[in-house]
Design an enzyme around this catalytic site. Structure first.
Site, PDB file in Angstrom:
ATOM      1  N   ARG A  77      56.609  19.595  52.675  1.00 43.55           N
ATOM      2  CA  ARG A  77      55.629  19.251  51.400  1.00 43.55           C
ATOM      3  C   ARG A  77      55.389  17.849  51.618  1.00 43.55           C
ATOM      4  NH1 ARG A  77      53.866  22.439  47.203  1.00 43.55           N
ATOM      5  NH2 ARG A  77      53.117  21.845  45.506  1.00 43.55           N
ATOM      6  N   ILE A 104      51.298  20.074  42.466  1.00 42.45           N
ATOM      7  CA  ILE A 104      52.146  18.838  42.587  1.00 42.45           C
ATOM      8  C   ILE A 104      51.971  18.141  43.515  1.00 42.45           C
ATOM      9  CG2 ILE A 104      54.254  17.841  41.158  1.00 42.45           C
ATOM     10  CD1 ILE A 104      52.677  19.715  39.895  1.00 42.45           C
ATOM     11  N   ASN A 119      44.855  14.032  35.071  1.00 45.48           N
ATOM     12  CA  ASN A 119      44.731  15.308  34.914  1.00 45.48           C
ATOM     13  C   ASN A 119      44.121  15.928  33.514  1.00 45.48           C
ATOM     14  OD1 ASN A 119      45.508  17.701  36.553  1.00 45.48           O
ATOM     15  ND2 ASN A 119      46.953  17.593  35.298  1.00 45.48           N
ATOM     16  N   THR A 120      43.676  16.546  34.206  1.00 43.29           N
ATOM     17  CA  THR A 120      43.642  17.317  32.981  1.00 43.29           C
ATOM     18  C   THR A 120      44.162  19.190  32.859  1.00 43.29           C
ATOM     19  OG1 THR A 120      41.759  19.140  31.207  1.00 43.29           O
ATOM     20  CG2 THR A 120      41.509  19.111  33.846  1.00 43.29           C
ATOM     21  N   HIS A 121      44.314  20.074  32.034  1.00 47.96           N
ATOM     22  CA  HIS A 121      45.552  20.845  31.485  1.00 47.96           C
ATOM     23  C   HIS A 121      44.758  21.246  30.766  1.00 47.96           C
ATOM     24  CE1 HIS A 121      48.979  22.971  31.836  1.00 47.96           C
ATOM     25  NE2 HIS A 121      49.473  22.405  30.643  1.00 47.96           N
ATOM     26  N   GLY A 155      56.369  13.923  37.133  1.00 48.52           N
ATOM     27  CA  GLY A 155      56.859  15.170  36.414  1.00 48.52           C
ATOM     28  C   GLY A 155      55.941  16.056  36.975  1.00 48.52           C
ATOM     29  N   ASP A 157      53.521  18.113  34.602  1.00 50.94           N
ATOM     30  CA  ASP A 157      51.911  17.691  33.336  1.00 50.94           C
ATOM     31  C   ASP A 157      52.749  16.803  32.414  1.00 50.94           C
ATOM     32  OD1 ASP A 157      50.267  18.927  34.203  1.00 50.94           O
ATOM     33  OD2 ASP A 157      50.984  20.751  33.479  1.00 50.94           O
TER      34      ASP A 157
END
Ligand code: GAR
Length: 212
Positions: A77, A104, A119-121, A155, A157
């Site tokens: 990763r 992530i 980022n958009t969540h 972390g 989000d």
């Protein structure tokens, strides 16, 4: 960074996607509509963690360079994360926009792009982080949910919030109907937030994002 005739910088955006790319499209449409100088930014490349997704096709139709960086093509990763960071760095972005990017990012990526990755969540963070924000809000029985545009930290989000939009949950909503209504709000929120940051700059004090 290119300067406009009026002397204002046009920020370079690299956008990361994993799926349909409607948030990417909203950015492209707004930049096309207003012009990059007026908007304050232009998209210089689009990357994905998988091939064959509509988000990449949208980028290609817009004549943008694209790249794919798949976890499974890397031994670890951490190697994938370093490779992703190198792909992104090749386009010298001022800001990285994670628009439906379902991975992530790790240490190496954050060392290079921390504090300037947005980022958009599809939920009102800190409620319902993770890969199933819409499903989790529905299952919880929440009456409102929405979307959050935030800076990425180490972390899931958890980074400082830039903007949020509220969407009511209707009786009889299923995940897909609710997600579609969230995305209508989300696309406008993302376009507005990225433009403001691009034009005005920002600083982060504690958890507060300040856009002058
Ligand atoms: C968006 O709703 C975004 O918030 C979500 O994926 C969708 C992508 O839509 N991201 C996440 O759930 C990340 N945890 P799009 O591909 O049409 O822009």
């Amino acid at each position: 960074m290119a300067a406009t005739p009026a002397g204002r910088a046009v920020r370079r955006l690299v956008v990361l996607v994993s799926g349909s790319g409607t948030n990417l499209q909203a950015l492209l449409d707004e930049i096309e509509r207003t012009g990059a100088e007026e908007y304050g930014a232009r998209v210089v490349a689009v990357g994905a963690d998988r091939s064959g997704v509509e988000g990449l096709a949208r980028a290609e139709r817009a004549g943008l360079p694209t790249f794919v960086c798949r976890v499974r093509d890397h031994a670890t990763r951490a190697e994938w994360d370093a490779a992703l960071a190198a792909h992104v760095a090749a386009y010298e972005p001022d800001l990285v926009i994670s628009a439906g990017f379902m991975k992530i990012v790790g240490k190496e990526f954050l060392a290079r792009f921390g504090g300037r990755t947005v980022n958009t969540h599809p939920a009102l963070l800190p409620s319902f982080p993770g890969a199933h924000g819409v499903r989790d809000a529905l299952a919880y029985g929440a009456r409102v949910t929405g979307c959050t545009v935030h800076f990425v930290d180490d972390g899931v989000d958890t980074g400082p919030v830039i903007a949020q939009g509220v969407v009511e949950i209707r009786d009889g909503d299923d995940e897909s109907a609710l997600h579609e209504r969230i995305k209508e709000v989300e696309r406008r929120l993302l376009v507005e937030a990225v433009g403001r940051i691009a034009r005005n700059g920002h600083r982060i004090e504690g958890r507060k994002v300040i856009i002058p």
